[in-house]
Design an enzyme around this catalytic site. Sequence first.
Site, mmCIF file in Angstrom:
data_model
loop_
_atom_site.group_PDB
_atom_site.id
_atom_site.type_symbol
_atom_site.label_atom_id
_atom_site.label_comp_id
_atom_site.label_asym_id
_atom_site.label_seq_id
_atom_site.Cartn_x
_atom_site.Cartn_y
_atom_site.Cartn_z
ATOM 1 C CG ASP A 179 -1.740 1.559 1.295
ATOM 2 O OD1 ASP A 179 -2.382 1.536 0.420
ATOM 3 O OD2 ASP A 179 -1.713 1.936 2.469
ATOM 4 C CG ASP A 221 -6.205 3.056 0.358
ATOM 5 O OD1 ASP A 221 -5.497 2.026 0.621
ATOM 6 O OD2 ASP A 221 -7.080 3.244 -0.695
ATOM 7 C CG ASP A 275 -1.252 1.599 -3.433
ATOM 8 O OD1 ASP A 275 -0.513 1.343 -3.845
ATOM 9 O OD2 ASP A 275 -1.635 2.198 -2.486
ATOM 10 C CG ASP A 292 -7.537 -12.140 -12.920
ATOM 11 O OD1 ASP A 292 -8.144 -13.631 -13.175
ATOM 12 O OD2 ASP A 292 -6.695 -13.131 -11.802
ATOM 13 C CG ASP A 318 -12.578 -15.356 -12.847
ATOM 14 O OD1 ASP A 318 -11.535 -15.795 -11.756
ATOM 15 O OD2 ASP A 318 -13.649 -15.415 -12.989
ATOM 16 C CD GLU A 358 -10.902 -20.292 -11.565
ATOM 17 O OE1 GLU A 358 -10.489 -20.057 -10.446
ATOM 18 O OE2 GLU A 358 -11.417 -19.510 -11.989
ATOM 19 C CG HIS A 385 -7.492 -15.092 -5.386
ATOM 20 N ND1 HIS A 385 -6.622 -15.967 -6.645
ATOM 21 C CD2 HIS A 385 -8.419 -15.031 -5.645
ATOM 22 C CE1 HIS A 385 -7.581 -15.791 -7.383
ATOM 23 N NE2 HIS A 385 -8.401 -15.030 -7.085
ATOM 24 C CG ASP A 386 -9.724 -18.843 -5.729
ATOM 25 O OD1 ASP A 386 -10.452 -17.591 -4.812
ATOM 26 O OD2 ASP A 386 -10.474 -18.528 -7.020
#
Length: 525
Positions: free
Chosen positions: A21, A25, A29, A98, A201, A256, A318-319
């Site tokens: 970051d 925030d 990013d 992605d 995806d 994927e 990430h899943d």
Amino acid sequence: MTEPWWKSAVVYQIYPRSFADTDGDGVGDLEGIRHRLDHLAWLGVDALWLSPVYRSPMADFGYDISDFCAIDPLFGSLDDFDHLLADAHALGIKLILDWVPNHTSDQHPWFVDSRSARDAPKRDWYVWRDRLPGGKPPNNWVASFAPEPTWTHDPTTDQSYLHLFLPEQPDLNWGNPEVEAAMHDVLRFWLDRGVDGFRADVVHCIGKDATLPDDPPEVAGLPHSVLHDEPLTHDLLRRIRTLLDSYPGERMMVGEVYLLDIDRMATYYGDGDELNLSFNFLPVHSPWDAATWRDHLARTEQALAHRGGWPTWVLSNHDVPRHRTRYSGWPNEPADAPRTEARARAAAVLLLTARGTPFLYQGEELGLLDADVPPDRVVDPGGRDGCRAPIPWSADERHGWGAPGDAEPWLPFPPEAETRNVATERADPSSILHLYRRLLAVRRGSEALRLGDEALLDAPAPVIAFRRTAGDDVCTVLINTSGETHEVSLDGPHQVVVSSDAVPAEPGAYTGVVGPDQALVLRPA
Ligand code: GLC
């Protein structure tokens, strides 16, 4: 003939919300990624895959897209993106995005139009059907994340729309040529900016038979997205491939294809005219066990070889829970016990030496465990927060995430962040981070490891053993998945090139044994 870059590349997945970051925030990013490219160059990865950074209401943290050709302000701007791409390329690092072709956000202007009236111009861009008698959904498909129907009834037009994921993620109708053209335009928009390819995806879901047949009763409880396998998709993929191949520079797509049957997954390579690569998810759902992995190695070769398909390997993303977390929990063994790290180290050797393109997930090079996310901080509707915890960059309390007074990161840090962070591990040559770096360097220098043939070798049951060969370059890999030492005799003396558990001051001779949870890369002496 030289092989395309994506065959020998090591791809590193960035989940941008949790990488780094710069604006304080608490959410990562694009500028954060750019500032940390030095870490990735030092590590030695060849390509980055960014999880979605497009404009999104974030119902599924970016996989619900309301503008495919804009960067969400949370992540920065298109200028920031161009800057990141240029800096990555200057370091010799490729960048893939992605691409989410199956659905949009319900806030996308296309869907806003589609739902407004039955005769709206974009009505047919999505999948609308009448309910069955008694108000039942149009078919028996089950959505991902929650065991609910894949249909939401919309009172405005008294019809239901299809969503294989959240109701906020309506499925596009790729049977409509305007949709196909619009999604090709999205690819062109990013290809023209210079991206090197895409991770597509749930791309196996895009072709849909207009009759939308029920799932068979024996599997009807499973999410439809892991069952969908429709011939129409292959035509769509061939046209996508033609588009990619019309660009110079070996632009690629890795799909994927979330089908847990490798032979079915393999069909998405077509005859070398569909996906360049497709993820193989079986290992992600397998225990750390030599017999299982030998089977994966052999079956992957079998399934892909006759198509000339090139394998992929992935342990974490990430899943799913991180693999160090998955490989823990043996009776009476806490997740942070030394053996879980030893297993993660041995698994890194496997991932980076098996034949195929490896995909690393940010933080696995630090040996991270999933974060423990208390109920009041749970944010993901799919229960995946643990593996999405922010990357700890330094040992101090904020671990590189903003200054005092800035927002807290959007998720808690993973366990052990005081020691398991980039700065601390970079300073320690015995860390798992240095092991990943050594493996990447050895791989880069070895044609056998990057592109060579693979042959399984005989070894004691708990040891995975294989040989990679390209001409005179020969590497033997031994991976002991057990807590006991095993003897593995090889033909002739060998030298240790990488050991999963040691700092290689002086690479030694192979002694004929592989220690508990140890993995070795060997070369003939
Ligand atoms: C894929 C993504 C996952 C997302 C889903 C819906 O499986 O990896 O994160 O939630 O598709 O887009």
